[in-house]
Design an enzyme around this catalytic site. Sequence first.
Site, short mmCIF file in Angstrom:
data_model
loop_
_atom_site.label_atom_id
_atom_site.label_comp_id
_atom_site.label_asym_id
_atom_site.label_seq_id
_atom_site.Cartn_x
_atom_site.Cartn_y
_atom_site.Cartn_z
N GLY A 81 0.85 -1.18 0.00
CA GLY A 81 0.00 0.00 0.00
C GLY A 81 0.88 1.23 0.00
O GLY A 81 2.11 1.14 0.13
N ARG A 84 4.00 5.94 1.96
CA ARG A 84 4.47 7.32 2.15
C ARG A 84 3.88 8.25 1.08
O ARG A 84 4.51 9.24 0.69
CB ARG A 84 6.00 7.39 2.10
CG ARG A 84 6.61 6.86 0.80
CD ARG A 84 8.09 7.12 0.78
NE ARG A 84 8.71 6.62 -0.46
CZ ARG A 84 9.96 6.89 -0.83
NH1 ARG A 84 10.71 7.67 -0.07
NH2 ARG A 84 10.46 6.40 -1.94
N ASP A 116 8.63 5.85 8.20
CA ASP A 116 8.29 7.20 8.68
C ASP A 116 7.40 7.95 7.69
O ASP A 116 6.93 9.05 8.00
CB ASP A 116 9.55 8.01 8.99
CG ASP A 116 10.47 8.18 7.78
OD1 ASP A 116 10.03 7.92 6.64
OD2 ASP A 116 11.63 8.60 7.98
N GLY A 117 7.17 7.38 6.51
CA GLY A 117 6.31 8.02 5.53
C GLY A 117 6.93 9.21 4.82
O GLY A 117 6.26 9.89 4.04
N ARG A 167 3.56 14.03 -7.72
CA ARG A 167 3.61 13.17 -8.90
C ARG A 167 2.27 13.19 -9.63
O ARG A 167 1.22 13.19 -9.02
CB ARG A 167 3.96 11.73 -8.51
CG ARG A 167 4.06 10.79 -9.70
CD ARG A 167 4.89 9.56 -9.38
NE ARG A 167 4.21 8.65 -8.48
CZ ARG A 167 4.78 7.55 -7.96
NH1 ARG A 167 6.05 7.26 -8.26
NH2 ARG A 167 4.11 6.76 -7.14
N ARG A 174 -2.21 -0.48 -10.52
CA ARG A 174 -1.06 -1.32 -10.82
C ARG A 174 -1.50 -2.77 -11.05
O ARG A 174 -2.60 -3.17 -10.66
CB ARG A 174 -0.07 -1.27 -9.65
CG ARG A 174 0.22 0.13 -9.15
CD ARG A 174 0.68 0.12 -7.69
NE ARG A 174 0.75 1.46 -7.12
CZ ARG A 174 1.87 2.17 -6.99
NH1 ARG A 174 3.02 1.67 -7.37
NH2 ARG A 174 1.84 3.38 -6.47
N ASP A 245 3.98 -4.38 -8.30
CA ASP A 245 3.39 -3.13 -7.79
C ASP A 245 3.99 -1.92 -8.47
O ASP A 245 3.52 -0.79 -8.27
CB ASP A 245 3.56 -3.03 -6.27
CG ASP A 245 4.99 -3.18 -5.83
OD1 ASP A 245 5.54 -4.29 -5.96
OD2 ASP A 245 5.58 -2.20 -5.33
#
Length: 317
Positions: A81, A84, A116-117, A167, A174, A245
Site C-alpha cells: 500500500g 508514504r 516514517d512516511g 507526482r 497497478r 506493484d
Amino acid sequence: MEKSKWNFDNGYALLPEIFFERVNPVSVRKPKLVIFNESLGEFLGVPNDLDVFSGNIVPNGAEPISQAYAGHQFGHFVILGDGRAVLLGEQVNENGDRFDIQLKGSGQTPYSRNGDGRAALGPMFREYIISEAMHSLGIPTTRSLAVVETGEVVQREKLLKGAILTRVASSHIRVGTFEYAANSGKLDDVRTLADYTINRHFPNITKNENENKYQLFFREVLKRQASLIAKWQLVGFIHGVMNTDNMAISGETIDYGPCAFMDNYDSKTVFSSIDTNGRYSYENQPKIAMWNLARLAESLLPFFSNDENESIKLSAK
C-alpha cells in the site's frame, strides 16, 4: 475551467473501501519550493501552490486517500500500500483529461508499517529529473509537478533533507492492485476494479459487444506494456525494480527508485543493490514484463470463461 484552479473529480475514491484508506498528508514546519514544473502546471490548469505541494493544505474538492495494493517483490507476494504517499484526487484539465495528483513523502499512512512516511530530497529530485527526461524522449511515464523541501530531516543511513514530490499520473492502478483484489477472494471487487479501469483507460472496449471485454482489457494492457518495454530497451533505460506493484496498468513508467540509463552496453547491467541475481537486469526486462502480466492474467481468469482451463488458453491468445 478557469486557468490555474484545482478541479478535482475523484472516481477512485468511490470504489469499495478495501482499495484505499482515507488519510490526509502530514503537515510540515518550514516548506520551501525547490522546483515547479510550469509547463505541466499550465497543461493541468493548476496553480503553483506551496501549501498544497507541502501537504499543509488540502485543496477544495480533494479527497485524500492512500491506495492499497499487493505485489510480487523479487518474485515473493507481499501485501502493500502507499506507505508514504497520499493521492489528493484526480485533476481534470480544460481538455477533460484526468490525472492523479499524488504527494510522495507526505507522511505516515495506514500502510506505512514501520516506515516514517517521508522521503529525502535527493531521490525526489532524481525522480523529477528522470521522469521529465523520459517524457521528453516520448516514453510513457508518470510526471513530476513539484519538489518541496519540508524543512525537516529524515533518518536513513545518515540524516538527509526531507522533501515531497508531487507526482502526476494517468492513474496509480497497478498489476499489484489487481493482485490485491484477487487475494481478497471477492470476485465482485476484482470485477469492480476491472470495470473502473476499463472505463478510465480503455473506454473503447465497452463499444465492442461481440467479445469478452475482460479479455480485450488484458490484451490492451499487454500491448501497452510491450510498447513501453521496447522503448526502454531502445534508450538503454533500466528500471531496476520491476515488481508487479511497479507496473502501471495505464502503460506508464512508474516509480523511479534505483534506475538509470546505461552508459556502456552490458545486457546484464542492474541498478539495484539488492538485485544480486540480476532478476531485473536490462536483458531480463522483457521477460519480467511477461511474468508480471501473467500475474495480471491470473487475477482476471474467472472473467475470461467459466472453465479454468479454457480461461488459461484464452489468456494466451
